[in-house]
Write a protein that holds these residues in place. Structure first.
Motif, PDB file in Angstrom:
ATOM      1  N   GLY A   1       8.582   0.581   9.215  1.00  0.00           N
ATOM      2  CA  GLY A   1       8.974   2.320   9.463  1.00  0.00           C
ATOM      3  C   GLY A   1       8.826   2.796   8.133  1.00  0.00           C
ATOM      4  N   TRP A   2       9.153   2.374   7.123  1.00  0.00           N
ATOM      5  CA  TRP A   2       8.960   2.911   5.883  1.00  0.00           C
ATOM      6  C   TRP A   2       7.190   3.194   5.536  1.00  0.00           C
ATOM      7  N   ALA A   3       6.725   1.915   5.662  1.00  0.00           N
ATOM      8  CA  ALA A   3       5.277   2.040   5.307  1.00  0.00           C
ATOM      9  C   ALA A   3       4.433   3.017   6.170  1.00  0.00           C
ATOM     10  N   LEU A   4       4.746   3.229   7.303  1.00  0.00           N
ATOM     11  CA  LEU A   4       4.399   4.122   8.274  1.00  0.00           C
ATOM     12  C   LEU A   4       4.682   5.701   8.027  1.00  0.00           C
ATOM     13  N   ARG A   5       5.899   5.726   7.708  1.00  0.00           N
ATOM     14  CA  ARG A   5       6.293   7.026   7.315  1.00  0.00           C
ATOM     15  C   ARG A   5       5.523   7.623   6.344  1.00  0.00           C
ATOM     16  N   GLN A   6       5.409   6.803   5.301  1.00  0.00           N
ATOM     17  CA  GLN A   6       4.622   7.249   3.875  1.00  0.00           C
ATOM     18  C   GLN A   6       3.181   7.561   4.056  1.00  0.00           C
ATOM     19  N   HIS A   7       2.573   6.604   5.251  1.00  0.00           N
ATOM     20  CA  HIS A   7       1.206   7.047   5.527  1.00  0.00           C
ATOM     21  C   HIS A   7       0.953   8.260   6.524  1.00  0.00           C
ATOM     22  N   ALA A   8       2.173   8.500   6.957  1.00  0.00           N
ATOM     23  CA  ALA A   8       2.291   9.919   7.871  1.00  0.00           C
ATOM     24  C   ALA A   8       1.957  10.941   7.186  1.00  0.00           C
ATOM     25  N   HIS A   9       2.425  10.896   5.636  1.00  0.00           N
ATOM     26  CA  HIS A   9       2.152  12.079   4.731  1.00  0.00           C
ATOM     27  C   HIS A   9       0.563  12.379   4.661  1.00  0.00           C
ATOM     28  N   VAL A  10      -0.070  11.617   4.807  1.00  0.00           N
ATOM     29  CA  VAL A  10      -1.544  11.736   4.879  1.00  0.00           C
ATOM     30  C   VAL A  10      -2.328  11.758   6.041  1.00  0.00           C
ATOM     31  N   HIS A  11      -1.713  10.947   7.012  1.00  0.00           N
ATOM     32  CA  HIS A  11      -2.684  10.971   8.463  1.00  0.00           C
ATOM     33  C   HIS A  11      -1.692  11.240   9.449  1.00  0.00           C
ATOM     34  N   PRO A  12      -0.902  12.215   9.671  1.00  0.00           N
ATOM     35  CA  PRO A  12       0.195  12.110  10.608  1.00  0.00           C
ATOM     36  C   PRO A  12       0.016  11.713  12.058  1.00  0.00           C
ATOM     37  N   SER A  13      -1.279  12.186  12.170  1.00  0.00           N
ATOM     38  CA  SER A  13      -1.582  12.317  14.017  1.00  0.00           C
ATOM     39  C   SER A  13      -2.015  10.796  14.024  1.00  0.00           C
TER      40      SER A  13
ATOM     41  N   GLN B   1       1.019  -1.301   0.065  1.00  0.00           N
ATOM     42  CA  GLN B   1      -0.052   0.103   0.009  1.00  0.00           C
ATOM     43  C   GLN B   1       0.761   1.039   0.134  1.00  0.00           C
ATOM     44  N   LEU B   2       2.087   1.116  -0.290  1.00  0.00           N
ATOM     45  CA  LEU B   2       2.967   2.028   0.030  1.00  0.00           C
ATOM     46  C   LEU B   2       2.676   3.554  -0.732  1.00  0.00           C
ATOM     47  N   TYR B   3       2.033   3.324  -1.835  1.00  0.00           N
ATOM     48  CA  TYR B   3       1.742   4.616  -2.696  1.00  0.00           C
ATOM     49  C   TYR B   3       0.311   4.682  -2.745  1.00  0.00           C
ATOM     50  N   PHE B   4      -0.463   4.339  -1.928  1.00  0.00           N
ATOM     51  CA  PHE B   4      -2.095   4.330  -2.095  1.00  0.00           C
ATOM     52  C   PHE B   4      -2.576   5.693  -1.401  1.00  0.00           C
ATOM     53  N   LYS B   5      -1.685   6.203  -0.749  1.00  0.00           N
ATOM     54  CA  LYS B   5      -2.075   7.780  -0.170  1.00  0.00           C
ATOM     55  C   LYS B   5      -3.273   7.715   0.567  1.00  0.00           C
TER      56      LYS B   5
ATOM     57  N   SER C   1      13.218  -0.061  17.656  1.00  0.00           N
ATOM     58  CA  SER C   1      13.715   1.505  17.689  1.00  0.00           C
ATOM     59  C   SER C   1      13.765   1.921  16.112  1.00  0.00           C
ATOM     60  N   LEU C   2      14.347   1.066  15.257  1.00  0.00           N
ATOM     61  CA  LEU C   2      14.416   1.314  13.828  1.00  0.00           C
ATOM     62  C   LEU C   2      13.163   1.688  13.169  1.00  0.00           C
ATOM     63  N   SER C   3      11.939   0.732  13.548  1.00  0.00           N
ATOM     64  CA  SER C   3      10.611   1.189  12.924  1.00  0.00           C
ATOM     65  C   SER C   3      10.060   2.509  13.482  1.00  0.00           C
ATOM     66  N   LYS C   4      10.281   2.769  14.741  1.00  0.00           N
ATOM     67  CA  LYS C   4       9.725   4.043  15.265  1.00  0.00           C
ATOM     68  C   LYS C   4      10.633   5.272  14.613  1.00  0.00           C
ATOM     69  N   LYS C   5      11.978   5.017  14.513  1.00  0.00           N
ATOM     70  CA  LYS C   5      12.696   5.907  13.988  1.00  0.00           C
ATOM     71  C   LYS C   5      12.232   6.467  12.635  1.00  0.00           C
ATOM     72  N   GLU C   6      11.980   5.265  11.700  1.00  0.00           N
ATOM     73  CA  GLU C   6      11.579   5.700  10.408  1.00  0.00           C
ATOM     74  C   GLU C   6      10.086   6.387  10.185  1.00  0.00           C
ATOM     75  N   ALA C   7       9.279   5.714  11.126  1.00  0.00           N
ATOM     76  CA  ALA C   7       7.808   6.138  10.986  1.00  0.00           C
ATOM     77  C   ALA C   7       7.761   7.604  11.284  1.00  0.00           C
ATOM     78  N   LEU C   8       8.439   8.177  12.269  1.00  0.00           N
ATOM     79  CA  LEU C   8       8.291   9.439  12.710  1.00  0.00           C
ATOM     80  C   LEU C   8       9.502  10.519  12.059  1.00  0.00           C
ATOM     81  N   LYS C   9      10.004   9.790  11.219  1.00  0.00           N
ATOM     82  CA  LYS C   9      11.205  10.705  10.528  1.00  0.00           C
ATOM     83  C   LYS C   9      10.920  12.391  10.154  1.00  0.00           C
TER      84      LYS C   9
END
Length: 319
Positions: free
Chosen positions: A273-285, A241-245, A300-308
């Motif tokens: 982390g990457w999938a969460l970070r990408q979704h954060a562009h649409v629904h950051p909260s 779902q990486l580019y589903f926006k 820690s890696l997943s959390k760091k990437e997600a909230l980058k």
């Protein structure tokens, strides 16, 4: 002795000349009609075996049957038709002529010496690929023929052949996704053979398109893949779902991230982390709340990437 004279149509009476031309036209069209009849019969037979219902699988079987009856070429037959093997030969000659041994060694080391390379940089490779597509008239190929070419490319040693296959799939997704079952089998083979992030991460969005076009079966498939024994298949499930926006199913994303949050493999943790970070562009909260609520479960890696791009995950102060 009898003597036969060659009489041209111009010396014939008009009614005889017209009859002669009609006879020639009928004779010339007979082989084409026979071929068309055999192909129609093959298609009808394939549909009949499926209970007389024209399903996607039946249509695919009919296409394969028609191909077997007629030419195995990719542009409708005729002299100079492009087969998968002939197309590979054309591509090989182009790649060999543009090889860069020095860069090939560098990129091979970067990829941990897992693959051989011609050493063609991406912009130049894509330019060459586009030229080859035009040469072999790829737009006229059927989905069946495109699948056969991709499989042939995937069996080659140099990594550029797999990259050509992925560029081709991205450029002509309809030819790759023409049949659900065939596409699933092809993608699984591509993911599980010659596996590494450089190919898997390009396949993931293609799988996402397949899921979008077949939501019921596609989501059930991803539910299976997130539990798959092979880590690269699980990575695709996380990233599909990486580019589903805005169309991303947040519940599925969060569920998949938690399902694999216990894993220690770098590529799984990075994918979460990457999938969460990408979704954060649409629904950051929503992403931030998910990470905070599952702090103990996520690496820690997943959390760091997600909230980058959301301020990052706060580092613990040394005591």
């Amino acid at each position: 002795m009898r003597c036969f004279l060659a009489v041209s149509s111009s010396t014939m009476p008009k009614h005889r000349a017209a009859k002669s031309k009609q006879s020639e036209t009928t004779s010339a069209s007979t082989p084409a009609k026979r071929r068309s009849g055999r192909q129609s019969a093959a298609a009808a037979s394939a549909t009949a075996k499926c209970g007389g219902v024209s399903t996607t699988a039946a249509a695919t079987a009919a296409a394969v049957a028609a191909t077997a009856v007629g030419s195995d070429s990719c542009d409708g037959g005729g002299r100079g038709a492009w087969t998968a093997e002939k197309s590979l030969s054309e591509l090989r000659s182009v790649y060999v002529a543009n090889a860069n041994p020095g860069y090939a060694q560098s990129v091979k080391q970067y990829m941990r010496n897992q693959f051989e390379f011609y050493g063609i940089r991406a912009p130049r490779r894509r330019q060459l690929n586009a030229e080859v597509w035009q040469t072999i008239n790829i737009s006229a190929w059927s989905g069946v023929h495109v699948h056969s070419l991709i499989r042939l490319l995937w069996n080659q040693t140099e990594r550029e052949y797999q990259q050509f296959a992925l560029d081709l799939a991205a450029k002509h997704p309809d030819k790759v996704l023409f049949d659900y079952d065939h596409a699933v089998k092809l993608f699984l083979d591509m993911i599980t053979k010659k596996s590494w992030w450089d190919t898997v991460d390009v396949i993931a969005p293609l799988v996402g398109t397949l899921v979008t076009r077949n939501p019921g079966r596609g989501r059930a498939l991803m539910d299976d893949w997130i539990k798959h024994d092979y880590l690269w298949v699980r990575r695709v499930a996380i990233l599909h779902q990486l580019y589903f926006k805005k169309d991303c199913r947040e519940d599925i994303l969060f569920r998949y991230c938690l399902a694999r949050s216990h894993e220690t493999d770098f590529f799984i943790r990075k994918a979460i982390g990457w999938a969460l970070r990408q979704h954060a562009h649409v629904h950051p909260s929503a992403v931030k709340q998910f990470v905070i609520s599952n702090e103990a479960k996520l690496s820690s890696l997943s959390k760091k990437e997600a909230l980058k791009h959301l301020g990052g995950w706060p580092q613990k102060k040394a005591t």
